[in-house]
Design a protein around this motif. Sequence first.
Motif, PDB file in Angstrom:
ATOM      1  N   GLN A  56      -6.763  15.399  -6.208  1.00  0.00           N
ATOM      2  CA  GLN A  56      -5.407  15.844  -5.887  1.00  0.00           C
ATOM      3  C   GLN A  56      -5.433  16.710  -4.642  1.00  0.00           C
ATOM      4  N   SER A  94       1.896   9.632  -6.456  1.00  0.00           N
ATOM      5  CA  SER A  94       2.424  10.980  -6.250  1.00  0.00           C
ATOM      6  C   SER A  94       3.252  11.375  -7.460  1.00  0.00           C
ATOM      7  N   ASN A  98       3.302  16.076  -5.424  1.00  0.00           N
ATOM      8  CA  ASN A  98       1.850  16.196  -5.261  1.00  0.00           C
ATOM      9  C   ASN A  98       1.232  14.812  -5.058  1.00  0.00           C
ATOM     10  N   PHE A 100      -2.180  12.180  -5.194  1.00  0.00           N
ATOM     11  CA  PHE A 100      -3.405  11.917  -5.939  1.00  0.00           C
ATOM     12  C   PHE A 100      -3.988  10.565  -5.529  1.00  0.00           C
TER      13      PHE A 100
END
Length: 257
Positions: A56, A94, A98, A100
């Motif tokens: 992440q 995402s 965030n 990943f």
Amino acid sequence: MRSIRKLYQFFVDIPNETGSTLNDRYEVLRVLGTGSYGIVYLCKDLKTLENKIIKQLRPSKRNKRRELALFENEIKVLRSLNHLHVPSVYETFSSNGNYFYVMSFIEGDNLEDLIFEKKKTFKEKESLLILTELLEIVNELHFNSIYHQDLRIPNIIMQNNHPYLIDFGLSKQVLNESNQQKMQELKQQDYYDLGEILLFMLYTTYSSEKKKALPWTEELSLEKETVFLLKRLLGIKDPYLNSCEILADLQDALKAM
């Protein structure tokens, strides 16, 4: 200013909890580590029941163009490779802003933990054989104009005494072959790092009885061929121009065993 940034990261870069599920598919088993721009998890793929690694981008970095570019570059580089001893990327996703990506899990211990925590020793011949395998991986990267630039013992996973290379966060891919000088500099940085990895392994059998630290050339009892190899890798003598030169000297060092 730096303390404020650290405080901000402390409150923002909170890893996902053990037992939580990412992308409705990956159960977080534990956090493996936190790097300068990423958080790495060991997860169970609830669809295949296999363990996977998820990286992440740290939440504090997600709005920074440079950090996002590094994250995307790592994914691009890994997807361009097809090597058994390099992680494979399965997918990206995402969630809540965030970012990943999911990659294969390589079971084993990294060289740093083996050396400093488990006190494993590597004799000269074994160290040279491991370096030979690492060189093959690095040569494959260079063939694809990829330069790792972060070859360190924490980034080498050992599985059944064979090395696997991870963490391509600082890697560079130079597609413009007209910049030969830049490519050579990047290549020789990887070679220098290989020399340092070899030194780490060779020092595992060294026990100092002297209070004063000496250069490795005096502390280590090595075959002259291994010393010559190390001096060229570390740029003490004429640096190597390509992996064929390194392999030739590696073979000479192994024959001397």
